[in-house]
Structures are given as C-alpha cells and as structure tokens.
Design a protein around this motif. Structure first.
Motif, PDB file in Angstrom:
ATOM      1  N   LYS A  15     -14.893   2.685  -7.663  1.00  0.00           N
ATOM      2  CA  LYS A  15     -14.549   3.231  -6.401  1.00  0.00           C
ATOM      3  C   LYS A  15     -15.229   4.348  -5.464  1.00  0.00           C
ATOM      4  O   LYS A  15     -15.631   4.904  -6.228  1.00  0.00           O
ATOM      5  CB  LYS A  15     -13.436   3.139  -5.867  1.00  0.00           C
ATOM      6  CG  LYS A  15     -12.196   2.253  -6.549  1.00  0.00           C
ATOM      7  CD  LYS A  15     -11.665   1.119  -6.435  1.00  0.00           C
ATOM      8  CE  LYS A  15     -10.696   0.529  -5.923  1.00  0.00           C
ATOM      9  NZ  LYS A  15      -9.630  -0.480  -5.475  1.00  0.00           N
TER      10      LYS A  15
ATOM     11  N   SER B 204     -16.579   7.424  -4.612  1.00  0.00           N
ATOM     12  CA  SER B 204     -15.853   9.142  -4.009  1.00  0.00           C
ATOM     13  C   SER B 204     -16.225   9.759  -2.935  1.00  0.00           C
ATOM     14  O   SER B 204     -15.655  10.992  -2.867  1.00  0.00           O
ATOM     15  CB  SER B 204     -17.018   9.975  -5.471  1.00  0.00           C
ATOM     16  OG  SER B 204     -18.020   9.151  -4.851  1.00  0.00           O
TER      17      SER B 204
ATOM     18  N   TYR C 154     -12.589  12.732   3.066  1.00  0.00           N
ATOM     19  CA  TYR C 154     -11.483  11.359   3.786  1.00  0.00           C
ATOM     20  C   TYR C 154     -10.221  12.396   4.751  1.00  0.00           C
ATOM     21  O   TYR C 154      -9.324  11.593   5.421  1.00  0.00           O
ATOM     22  CB  TYR C 154     -11.160  11.276   2.534  1.00  0.00           C
ATOM     23  CG  TYR C 154     -10.380  11.486   1.317  1.00  0.00           C
ATOM     24  CD1 TYR C 154      -8.978  11.429   2.013  1.00  0.00           C
ATOM     25  CD2 TYR C 154      -9.997  12.363  -0.408  1.00  0.00           C
ATOM     26  CE1 TYR C 154      -7.904  12.409   1.200  1.00  0.00           C
ATOM     27  CE2 TYR C 154      -9.540  12.721  -0.060  1.00  0.00           C
ATOM     28  CZ  TYR C 154      -8.473  12.942  -0.093  1.00  0.00           C
ATOM     29  OH  TYR C 154      -7.357  13.025  -0.822  1.00  0.00           O
TER      30      TYR C 154
ATOM     31  N   GLY D 225     -12.596   5.954  -2.250  1.00  0.00           N
ATOM     32  CA  GLY D 225     -11.949   4.929  -3.021  1.00  0.00           C
ATOM     33  C   GLY D 225     -11.913   3.698  -2.870  1.00  0.00           C
ATOM     34  O   GLY D 225     -10.952   2.544  -3.422  1.00  0.00           O
TER      35      GLY D 225
ATOM     36  N   GLN E  42      -4.966   4.053  -6.680  1.00  0.00           N
ATOM     37  CA  GLN E  42      -4.974   5.242  -6.607  1.00  0.00           C
ATOM     38  C   GLN E  42      -3.067   6.004  -5.661  1.00  0.00           C
ATOM     39  O   GLN E  42      -2.884   4.987  -4.878  1.00  0.00           O
ATOM     40  CB  GLN E  42      -5.868   5.471  -4.954  1.00  0.00           C
ATOM     41  CG  GLN E  42      -7.213   5.249  -5.571  1.00  0.00           C
ATOM     42  CD  GLN E  42      -8.532   4.829  -4.816  1.00  0.00           C
ATOM     43  OE1 GLN E  42      -8.246   5.449  -3.647  1.00  0.00           O
ATOM     44  NE2 GLN E  42      -8.743   3.916  -4.850  1.00  0.00           N
TER      45      GLN E  42
ATOM     46  N   TYR F 102      -1.157   8.783  -3.426  1.00  0.00           N
ATOM     47  CA  TYR F 102      -1.504   9.742  -2.483  1.00  0.00           C
ATOM     48  C   TYR F 102      -0.128  10.370  -2.226  1.00  0.00           C
ATOM     49  O   TYR F 102       0.571   9.742  -2.035  1.00  0.00           O
ATOM     50  CB  TYR F 102      -2.132   9.529  -0.914  1.00  0.00           C
ATOM     51  CG  TYR F 102      -3.947   8.699  -1.188  1.00  0.00           C
ATOM     52  CD1 TYR F 102      -5.267   9.754  -1.084  1.00  0.00           C
ATOM     53  CD2 TYR F 102      -4.351   7.029  -1.587  1.00  0.00           C
ATOM     54  CE1 TYR F 102      -6.324   9.226  -1.290  1.00  0.00           C
ATOM     55  CE2 TYR F 102      -4.984   6.784  -2.290  1.00  0.00           C
ATOM     56  CZ  TYR F 102      -6.605   7.567  -1.604  1.00  0.00           C
ATOM     57  OH  TYR F 102      -7.243   7.628  -1.586  1.00  0.00           O
TER      58      TYR F 102
ATOM     59  N   LEU G  17      -5.221  12.893  -2.222  1.00  0.00           N
ATOM     60  CA  LEU G  17      -4.661  12.297  -3.436  1.00  0.00           C
ATOM     61  C   LEU G  17      -4.662  12.522  -4.804  1.00  0.00           C
ATOM     62  O   LEU G  17      -5.009  13.875  -5.027  1.00  0.00           O
ATOM     63  CB  LEU G  17      -6.457  11.577  -3.533  1.00  0.00           C
ATOM     64  CG  LEU G  17      -6.813  10.895  -5.335  1.00  0.00           C
ATOM     65  CD1 LEU G  17      -6.082   9.436  -4.816  1.00  0.00           C
ATOM     66  CD2 LEU G  17      -7.789  10.872  -5.062  1.00  0.00           C
TER      67      LEU G  17
ATOM     68  N   PHE H 267      -4.556   8.996  -9.555  1.00  0.00           N
ATOM     69  CA  PHE H 267      -5.587   7.507 -10.457  1.00  0.00           C
ATOM     70  C   PHE H 267      -5.045   7.035 -11.265  1.00  0.00           C
ATOM     71  O   PHE H 267      -5.387   8.005 -12.379  1.00  0.00           O
ATOM     72  CB  PHE H 267      -7.034   7.260  -9.146  1.00  0.00           C
ATOM     73  CG  PHE H 267      -7.520   8.451 -10.411  1.00  0.00           C
ATOM     74  CD1 PHE H 267      -8.572   7.730 -10.594  1.00  0.00           C
ATOM     75  CD2 PHE H 267      -7.808   9.641  -9.347  1.00  0.00           C
ATOM     76  CE1 PHE H 267      -9.754   9.061 -11.724  1.00  0.00           C
ATOM     77  CE2 PHE H 267      -8.959  10.463 -10.291  1.00  0.00           C
ATOM     78  CZ  PHE H 267      -9.821  10.192 -10.959  1.00  0.00           C
TER      79      PHE H 267
ATOM     80  N   SER I  92      -7.104   2.390  -2.018  1.00  0.00           N
ATOM     81  CA  SER I  92      -8.443   3.062  -1.238  1.00  0.00           C
ATOM     82  C   SER I  92      -7.804   3.951  -0.592  1.00  0.00           C
ATOM     83  O   SER I  92      -6.449   3.503  -0.113  1.00  0.00           O
ATOM     84  CB  SER I  92      -9.349   2.332  -0.252  1.00  0.00           C
ATOM     85  OG  SER I  92      -9.019   2.196   1.261  1.00  0.00           O
ATOM     86  N   SER I  93      -8.603   4.574   0.078  1.00  0.00           N
ATOM     87  CA  SER I  93      -7.892   5.473   1.319  1.00  0.00           C
ATOM     88  C   SER I  93      -7.261   4.851   2.433  1.00  0.00           C
ATOM     89  O   SER I  93      -6.024   5.914   3.032  1.00  0.00           O
ATOM     90  CB  SER I  93      -8.465   7.110   1.576  1.00  0.00           C
ATOM     91  OG  SER I  93      -9.684   6.397   2.207  1.00  0.00           O
TER      92      SER I  93
END
Length: 413
Positions: free
Chosen positions: A230, A232, A262, A277, A318, A320, A335, A338, A384-385
């Motif tokens: 994923k 970073s 992010y 992510g 992940q 958040y 985050l 994870f 992911s984000s």
C-alpha cells in the motif's frame, strides 16, 4: 517524552538474545526478496493484464536499462554496496520464472543514469519495429539515479520526457503496456503527450527495492506473489504550486501546520492520482460487521475481512479516526492503526486492531502532553485513505484536564 523513547529503545536492546543470532547470506537475500515483494504496490491492472502467464502471452518486449540494472537504493547515507552476484536483474529473473515458455526480448532505449544528449523521437520508429510481434511491453522506468539522496531535493517528480514519449508512442499504436516504476518517492504519471504513463494497462510502483528487488518484481509479474503493498505517500496528479513558506533570511516559517501528506490531500481530493494507503491485488476483499469497543485505555476495532476473489492474497486494513468537534483545528482524519491479513480465496477472518485512547487526542503545547477531549469520535475503516468501507462513532466521556465548554475561563487549547 525522552524517557518514553529511551525505554522503548532499551526494551528492544535487552530483549535481544545475541547468542541465538545466526547469519546466512543466502537467507538474508531470500528475506530481502520477500520484503521487497511485500512493499511493491500495484496501482493499476486493467482487464487482468497481470499476472503474466504463458496462456496470455508468447513474446514480451522489455524496455529500459532499469530492467537489467535496477535502481535499487538511494544515495548518500542510504548507499550499500552488495556483491554484484547478489543484485537480481528483473529481466533475468523473469526468464528464470518461465524457463523458455515465454520469449523475452530486451532493448535498452534509455539509461537510468543520464539524460541522452541526442534527440530521442527518432527512436520511436525503432521501438515500434522491435515490439511489432510482441503481445506485451514491459517498460521499466524511474527517476534518474542520484536524485534520491540527502542535501538537495529532486528537481522534479516528473518522468523524463523521453521515457514518457516511448510509453506514449506504444500506447498510441494500441500496444498492451505495463509500467514498472523505480523511484524513492511519488512520481507524476500524467504528462504532455497524447497518451500518458497513467494510460498504461497496468502500473506497479516498485520503489527502490534493494538487492533482491529484481527477483521480487519478477515474482509479482508472474503471479508467484500476489501484490499486497500500500502507498505510504499520496501520488498527486500535478506538482503543487500553492506552497508559501514566509520567512526572513535563514528563518523559514512552515505555516501548513497539520496539513501535510494525506492530511492535505484529504481537503484537496481533486489533486489525487493515487491516494495514501492505496494498493491493488490480483484478488478482491470485502469488509463487514465493524465493532468498536473500549477496553481500559484502548479501543478495539474489529471487523470481518473476506477474500472475495479467486486467488489467495493479503490485505492491509486501515483504521482512521475523525474528531468532528475539537477546541483546535484537526485533520479530516488520521491513521491510527493498520494490520495485514492473509486470506485464502473465499476465506473470512475476524481482524482486530488496537487504538490507544491517547491516540485519539492531540499534543497540547501548553500542557506539554497529549490530550483526548471528551466527545464524539468517528472510526473509519478502509482499504485506503480515500476508500473508507465502514464507519462507527463512539463517545469518549472521560474528564478532560481543562474545560471545553464556555464557562467564563480561558480554554488552554
């Protein structure tokens, strides 16, 4: 803060039984290959272009010096010089993987260490002729060697124009193209040509993958390893031009505060090419049945993860956290946990991540400590984000070290 940092360091040092340590150069290389493969990120895979199989492809063109001499490490203090026999060539490892069942044709076209001093557009015709009878083209591209180091920044996150030109010309001719990128940081996959890197049928971010990176990327391309890395870092669509760091002489003020990485792109999603992510797999994963419960000074975040595809694979889940109402400005989300889970095709596992209560808070510069304010917190779990699958809000009701309501006194935050 220093005591906490030192205690972690000493716990690690004294917990190591040096008498049990053994060393094998071959085992180290095998471990490096496994680690490199786990870090490679599949950014795109249109129409199941990858993995490569003998049923899909008979003849494959491999382009770029990066394919025979990989850009494997950063410079300066990052440099390590392994013996040449321990540096895997992606091309040679691909040939080994298929043992003659697929023909691989190599042409250099461009080097990894220098910008050519002659016009390159005339080579497009040569490349077209070279790849005419190929089912697939693997472009090994990347940053120029020497650009990923300390003491100065890379001059650009753009690929060189000649790399972009060759990829564009093959895509414009209707060829099936895979781009494998070797760089130490995000790159801009769009460009000025009719077709861009981002139009490739498949894209892999290989990074600077070390001595065994060539073997690792071969394992992923041939499907021996299902990619699970994923990002970073966020890969943007364009270079930011709005940066404003006011200052005077040698004093510079970084006024973006928490809006870095992010956290910035969460507020500017239109600028994202591939989010923090993010990472694809040769299979797919489903998320379900989220629960968030408090146990002592921790929140336990649990959910079911299912491999909904046809091949085994691993997913990095992940967590958040968002603080909707705070006495200070907070990011959209942060985050906080994870974990990676391996699942056979069709398998479901219950996954649990731990988020300490103090990590819901922020560092209060006046109290010189982390502070978690009472109120609502939203837990967001995703791939992911920007790919949030499940959410749940909780109420944290422990007393704060100061008042967060209007009672007449000053609020330290």
């Amino acid at each position: 803060d220093i005591d906490r940092a030192v205690s972690r360091f000493l716990t690690y040092i004294f917990g190591y039984n040096k008498a049990e340590i053994t060393y094998s150069r071959d085992e180290q290389h095998a471990a490096a290959r496994e680690i490199a493969a786990a870090g490679c990120v599949l950014l795109k895979n249109e129409d199941e272009t990858l993995p490569i199989t003998k049923e899909k492809y008979k003849k494959i063109a491999v382009v770029g010096e990066y394919a025979v001499s990989p850009y494997m490490q950063g410079q300066g203090s990052a440099e390590v010089y392994p013996k040449p026999e321990y540096i895997d060539s992606p091309l040679e490892e691909l040939k080994k993987a298929f043992d003659g069942e697929i023909e691989f044709k190599y042409v250099e076209m461009y080097k990894k260490s220098a910008v050519p001093d002659t016009m390159q557009w005339i080579k497009s015709g040569e490349l077209s002729e070279f790849t005419n009878d190929c089912d697939l083209i693997l472009f090994f591209v990347g940053d120029l060697t020497g650009m990923d180091t300390e003491n100065f920044d890379r001059p650009s996150a753009e690929f060189s124009n000649y790399q972009k030109m060759f990829v564009s010309s093959m895509l414009s001719e209707g060829k099936k193209v895979v781009v494998i990128n070797q760089s130490g940081g995000p790159m801009i996959f769009n460009g000025v040509f009719d077709k861009t890197m981002n139009d490739a049928h498949a894209i892999i971010q290989m990074w600077l993958a070390g001595e065994a990176g060539g073997g690792a990327i071969a394992d992923i391309l041939c499907g021996k390893v299902n990619p699970s890395g994923k990002l970073s870092e966020t890969f943007p669509k364009r270079i930011r031009t709005d940066l404003n760091f006011p200052g005077e002489n040698y004093i510079l003020t970084y006024n973006e505060k928490e809006e870095v990485g992010y956290r910035y792109y969460d507020r500017h999603t239109d600028e994202i090419a591939y989010p923090f992510g993010f990472g694809l797999s040769y299979t797919t994963f489903g998320y379900d049945n989220l629960t968030v419960t408090r146990e002592g000074e921790n929140y336990l975040v649990s959910l079911d993860v299912t491999n909904t595809g046809k091949v085994d694979g691993a997913e990095a889940v992940q967590t958040y956290v968002t603080d909707p109402v705070s006495s200070v400005k907070r990011p959209e989300k942060e985050l906080r946990a994870f974990t990676k889970v391996f699942l056979k095709a069709g398998e479901t596992k219950r996954v649990t991540m731990t988020v300490p209560v103090y990590e819901l808070g922020y560092y209060n510069v006046l109290l010189r400590d982390f502070v978690t304010e009472p109120g609502e917190y939203i837990f967001k779990v995703g791939a992911s984000s920007q790919d949030i699958r499940l959410t749940q809000s909780v109420t944290y009701s422990d007393p704060a070290p100061y008042s967060t309501v209007a009672t007449g006194e000053c609020t330290l935050g």
